[in-house]
Design a protein around this motif. Sequence first.
Motif, short mmCIF file in Angstrom:
data_model
loop_
_atom_site.label_atom_id
_atom_site.label_comp_id
_atom_site.label_asym_id
_atom_site.label_seq_id
_atom_site.Cartn_x
_atom_site.Cartn_y
_atom_site.Cartn_z
N UNK B 3 0.81 -1.21 0.00
CA UNK B 3 0.00 0.00 0.00
C UNK B 3 0.85 1.28 0.00
N UNK B 4 2.00 1.23 0.70
CA UNK B 4 2.88 2.40 0.76
C UNK B 4 3.33 2.83 -0.64
N UNK B 5 3.70 1.83 -1.45
CA UNK B 5 4.15 2.16 -2.80
C UNK B 5 2.98 2.65 -3.66
N UNK B 6 1.81 2.01 -3.48
CA UNK B 6 0.61 2.44 -4.22
C UNK B 6 0.31 3.91 -3.91
N UNK B 7 0.45 4.28 -2.63
CA UNK B 7 0.21 5.65 -2.20
C UNK B 7 1.22 6.59 -2.84
N UNK B 8 2.50 6.20 -2.82
CA UNK B 8 3.55 7.06 -3.36
C UNK B 8 3.34 7.25 -4.86
N UNK B 9 3.09 6.14 -5.59
CA UNK B 9 2.99 6.25 -7.05
C UNK B 9 1.73 6.97 -7.50
N UNK B 10 0.64 6.88 -6.70
CA UNK B 10 -0.61 7.53 -7.10
C UNK B 10 -0.73 8.94 -6.54
N UNK B 12 -1.91 9.47 -3.68
CA UNK B 12 -3.09 9.45 -2.81
C UNK B 12 -2.66 8.94 -1.43
N UNK B 13 -2.96 9.70 -0.33
CA UNK B 13 -2.54 9.28 1.01
C UNK B 13 -3.11 7.90 1.39
N UNK B 14 -2.35 7.17 2.22
CA UNK B 14 -2.77 5.83 2.64
C UNK B 14 -4.16 5.84 3.27
N UNK B 15 -4.44 6.84 4.12
CA UNK B 15 -5.76 6.90 4.78
C UNK B 15 -6.87 7.01 3.74
N UNK B 16 -6.60 7.76 2.67
CA UNK B 16 -7.62 7.93 1.61
C UNK B 16 -7.81 6.62 0.84
N UNK B 17 -6.71 5.92 0.59
CA UNK B 17 -6.81 4.62 -0.10
C UNK B 17 -7.66 3.66 0.75
N UNK B 18 -7.41 3.67 2.07
CA UNK B 18 -8.19 2.80 2.96
C UNK B 18 -9.67 3.17 2.93
N UNK B 23 -15.17 1.97 1.12
CA UNK B 23 -16.36 2.42 0.38
C UNK B 23 -16.63 1.54 -0.84
N UNK B 24 -15.72 0.59 -1.12
CA UNK B 24 -15.91 -0.30 -2.26
C UNK B 24 -15.58 0.35 -3.59
N UNK B 25 -14.90 1.51 -3.58
CA UNK B 25 -14.52 2.14 -4.85
C UNK B 25 -13.32 1.41 -5.45
N UNK B 26 -12.44 0.92 -4.57
CA UNK B 26 -11.22 0.26 -5.00
C UNK B 26 -11.34 -1.22 -4.61
N UNK B 27 -11.12 -2.15 -5.55
CA UNK B 27 -11.21 -3.57 -5.17
C UNK B 27 -10.07 -3.94 -4.22
#
Lengths: 215, 215
Positions: B3-10, B12-18, B23-27
């Motif tokens: 998740x850390x790398x996903x956050x860095x590359x996108x 988007x902060x980790x809390x927002x990804x969570x 919310x079911x927006x991200x599988x």
Amino acid sequence: MLMGELSRRSGVPVATIKFYLREGLLPPGTPTAATRASYGEDHLRRLRLIRALLEVGEVSVATIRTILAVVDDRSVGVHQMLGAVQYALGPRLTPPTDGDPHWEAAGREADDLISDMGWIVAPEAPARTLLTATLAALRRTGSAPSGAGLHAYAEALSRLAASEVASLEPAGSPESPAARIALTESAVVGMVLHERVIIALRRLAQEDASARRYG
Amino acid sequence: MLMGELSRRSGVPVATIKFYLREGLLPPGTPTAATRASYGEDHLRRLRLIRALLEVGEVSVATIRTILAVVDDRSVGVHQMLGAVQYALGPRLTPPTDGDPHWEAAGREADDLISDMGWIVAPEAPARTLLTATLAALRRTGSAPSGAGLHAYAEALSRLAASEVASLEPAGSPESPAARIALTESAVVGMVLHERVIIALRRLAQEDASARRYG
């Protein structure tokens, strides 16, 4: 007229009119007794404006308050009024602070387009940031429009904007402050609602194009 | 990636990804340990799509969820997908029940325009109601556009829509379900964000026209 008649003629419920009065969207009526006030045609016109912006334009109450303050300010000319309304409509987008290459490329693309079109636009125009942010998001998702597509949009909208803006102010200045306000109100409605007309027409044209190709 | 790398590359902060995961927006990612999961390029692409719709498109989380369900439904063709996205974008407007003359006149104007343009559009298309509601509000406030102005908009947008829709699906069907999803995602971004491009260009063209006339 009393509030009941104002409600009937505008189609806006009394409770909603009271809410607009409390929120300062609608100027108070002329008191006729301790608990009564009388409203005029300008209240009716203002109510229709608020309803159009809220319901069809999907503009927030806070933004409508900002826009109405500009409408009621006699010292503001047409050009300043248009700018203030555009600024109020937002969205308020802030450039990323970390030197995002997509944002930088999109900013150059927006600047080049504005300069190719010969458009006179303030460096801080919010529409410039909106264009940059949108082009940056399209680049990030790999769906950037072609330069030719952008120019086609710009040419079409430029022709339409010129005739629309020309109709904002009739020859000569408005006679009275009330006439000036009525004129400005109609300019604001035109600006906001014509955007919705364009969106509706684009979606209809898209449905047609999609039905012909994939339907 | 974690998740850390996903956050860095996108970006988007980790809390927002969570939040998007909840919310079911991200599988969900592929679990690699009790509290860890691994994410792929499709998560990165989906995150960029969500960000573009939320931040630049100003689309609500609920609407994005509806749109993503359509994107992920393999049984939906391009034409149905476009319709479903348009319907999700709204706004959801209901005709007045009291036989409002402005609404009725606006509805006839919208129908006539669609028929003059030869557009193939469903009777219940939400864009038809949006056009009617907007024209009715403009009539109510005395700022109705001329028939010629409407036709000019429609002609310009029709030409642009045809070339845009043609680019939605390349020749031949996408090879894999993943390719189909990537294609649909880019179609959705194009639909929503090109509207913002058009709005930005219109406001810029307006600022220019206003500067020349009143500046």
